[in-house]
Design a protein around this motif. Sequence first.
Motif, short mmCIF file in Angstrom:
data_model
loop_
_atom_site.label_atom_id
_atom_site.label_comp_id
_atom_site.label_asym_id
_atom_site.label_seq_id
_atom_site.Cartn_x
_atom_site.Cartn_y
_atom_site.Cartn_z
N ALA A 424 0.84 -1.20 0.00
CA ALA A 424 0.00 0.00 0.00
C ALA A 424 0.87 1.25 0.00
N LEU A 425 2.00 1.20 0.68
CA LEU A 425 2.94 2.32 0.68
C LEU A 425 3.55 2.49 -0.71
N TRP A 426 4.02 1.39 -1.28
CA TRP A 426 4.69 1.46 -2.58
C TRP A 426 3.76 1.94 -3.70
N THR A 427 2.49 1.58 -3.62
CA THR A 427 1.54 1.95 -4.67
C THR A 427 0.85 3.28 -4.42
N GLY A 428 1.23 3.98 -3.36
CA GLY A 428 0.68 5.30 -3.08
C GLY A 428 -0.66 5.29 -2.40
N GLN A 429 -1.13 4.13 -1.97
CA GLN A 429 -2.42 4.07 -1.28
C GLN A 429 -2.33 4.59 0.15
N ARG A 430 -1.13 4.53 0.73
CA ARG A 430 -0.93 5.04 2.09
C ARG A 430 0.37 5.83 2.14
N SER A 431 0.37 6.84 2.98
CA SER A 431 1.60 7.60 3.25
C SER A 431 2.47 6.79 4.21
N VAL A 432 3.67 7.25 4.45
CA VAL A 432 4.56 6.58 5.40
C VAL A 432 3.91 6.54 6.77
N ASP A 433 3.35 7.67 7.22
CA ASP A 433 2.70 7.71 8.54
C ASP A 433 1.53 6.73 8.61
N GLU A 434 0.71 6.73 7.57
CA GLU A 434 -0.46 5.85 7.57
C GLU A 434 -0.04 4.38 7.53
N ALA A 435 0.98 4.06 6.75
CA ALA A 435 1.43 2.67 6.65
C ALA A 435 1.99 2.18 7.98
N LEU A 436 2.74 3.03 8.67
CA LEU A 436 3.30 2.64 9.97
C LEU A 436 2.19 2.46 11.00
N ARG A 437 1.24 3.40 11.04
CA ARG A 437 0.15 3.30 12.02
C ARG A 437 -0.71 2.07 11.78
N THR A 438 -1.05 1.83 10.52
CA THR A 438 -1.91 0.68 10.20
C THR A 438 -1.19 -0.64 10.50
N THR A 439 0.08 -0.69 10.15
CA THR A 439 0.87 -1.89 10.43
C THR A 439 0.89 -2.17 11.93
N ARG A 440 1.16 -1.14 12.71
CA ARG A 440 1.23 -1.33 14.16
C ARG A 440 -0.11 -1.80 14.72
N ARG A 441 -1.19 -1.18 14.29
CA ARG A 441 -2.50 -1.55 14.82
C ARG A 441 -2.86 -2.99 14.45
N GLN A 442 -2.70 -3.34 13.20
CA GLN A 442 -3.11 -4.67 12.74
C GLN A 442 -2.24 -5.78 13.34
N ILE A 443 -0.94 -5.56 13.37
CA ILE A 443 -0.05 -6.62 13.84
C ILE A 443 -0.09 -6.74 15.35
N ASP A 444 -0.23 -5.63 16.07
CA ASP A 444 -0.37 -5.72 17.52
C ASP A 444 -1.60 -6.55 17.88
N GLN A 445 -2.68 -6.33 17.13
CA GLN A 445 -3.90 -7.09 17.38
C GLN A 445 -3.68 -8.57 17.08
N GLU A 446 -2.97 -8.87 16.01
CA GLU A 446 -2.75 -10.27 15.61
C GLU A 446 -1.86 -11.01 16.59
N VAL A 447 -0.71 -10.44 16.92
CA VAL A 447 0.22 -11.19 17.78
C VAL A 447 -0.28 -11.29 19.21
N SER A 448 -1.03 -10.28 19.67
CA SER A 448 -1.56 -10.36 21.02
C SER A 448 -2.65 -11.43 21.11
N ARG A 449 -3.42 -11.60 20.03
CA ARG A 449 -4.46 -12.62 20.01
C ARG A 449 -3.87 -14.02 19.95
N SER A 450 -2.66 -14.14 19.42
CA SER A 450 -2.07 -15.46 19.22
C SER A 450 -1.55 -16.08 20.52
N TRP A 451 -1.43 -15.28 21.55
CA TRP A 451 -0.88 -15.81 22.80
C TRP A 451 -2.00 -16.40 23.66
#
Length: 451
Positions: A424-451
């Motif tokens: 999404a960052l490479w294709t211009g769908q998200r800015s650097v800030d948006e890509a970092l925020r979305t990544t953090r939110r989605q992955i934090d949710q995923e790894v915390s659920r896995s425990w």
Amino acid sequence: MTPSRRGGGLSRRHAALALPSALLPSALLASGCAAPHRGTGRPGDPIVLTLLSHYASGVLKEALRGPVDEWNATHDRVKVRTKAVEFTDLLTTFMVRQAAGQGTDILQPYCLWNGQLVQAGVLRPAPSEHAEEITRGYGEAAVGSSSVGGRVYGYPTEVQTYALYYNKRLLREAGVDGPPRTWRELEDTAYRTTERDRYGNTLVQGFGLSTYDDSTTVGQTLALLNAAGGRFVSADGRSTAIDSPAGRAVFDLEHRLVAKGASDPGVNVYKAFQSGQVAMVVSAGWWTGSLKEQMGEDYRDVGVAPLPVPEADDKRATLSTGFMLGVNAASEHPREAWEFLRWLNTEKVRVKSAGKGATATRMSSLQVSVSSLTGRADDMRALLSEGTDPNLRPFLDALAYAVPEPNVPGAQQAKSLLRKNIEALWTGQRSVDEALRTTRRQIDQEVSRSW
């Protein structure tokens, strides 16, 4: 062999566990010496260990056949039978067969999955004497990949480190003396080697970024992240650490390269690099053998250098990925299974192709025969002697400073989510800030659920 290409690509792997167990036997390919049924170990009725891997065809299947046939020819009480599925089906097969009570004695998982397999009760911790041998005999990154929560679960087999491939001719024609050592030099070289026709169409990418699959897209980014001193997942495995100064620096670098036309993520770098349409790309060492075979005389233009670091005095770091051999928690013959793995992975044998008196383990010889590496640096030095492709040397050197791919329980899904946000960052769908925020939110949710 690796997730990037030989296994078919992580983008096409699904971890769904809905595959009916009745379908699995017909999908498995068996080889090696085998008794008609599991035995008791009494004379005439040997124990038969089953080993499930992704070595399903071609050179991989033949490479494994050699040591397995050797074991079976020299051991009467314990025999080994190999089974294989394509890499894209491997994780699902592990999980489904285990749930159906059909798990094999020995497994060869991609180390990214180890946390998930441990959590599901599939992998058995290595006994102390084997854990000590593994810790003593392998590099830190290889041991880390084969461990979960500080416990060792298997013998590292294939280990891949990442470095910078570059086209010597393209750099020379652009007036660049050699491969970049810093990110500033990397960016400058990328812009200088980029070529376009009079209509603005890209003829040569200065730096190859590719959306080919998970391991290509994410591997490049995580290698650069490690080089910047960052990490993808926190030390406790319960959150992402990519939304950091290091992560921002990597996303900024990649965004600039795409925005300024030095990178075209839609191009398959595996084809474009070998045809002289990409000047530089970050990839793993397995690619060296493929390029040598496919490029013919043009391979003389290929060079490999350590991954550039942000500043000249920064400590080197890169990414390592790998596979291991471990024992099923449900195996009825764990002692025999571990003994076979010790024989395969630690017992030294004479290497005819290396220097006088040189020895290496059977697994290291197997991996080098298919242009791969293991985490045993002593074996690699013995096997990669004079006359060996010098392009393999940077990957061997990187064993000393590579950082293992995180293998927490939710690692596979986290990797897939990271890929989507990078694209999404490479294709211009998200800015650097948006890509970092979305990544953090989605992955934090995923790894915390896995425990």
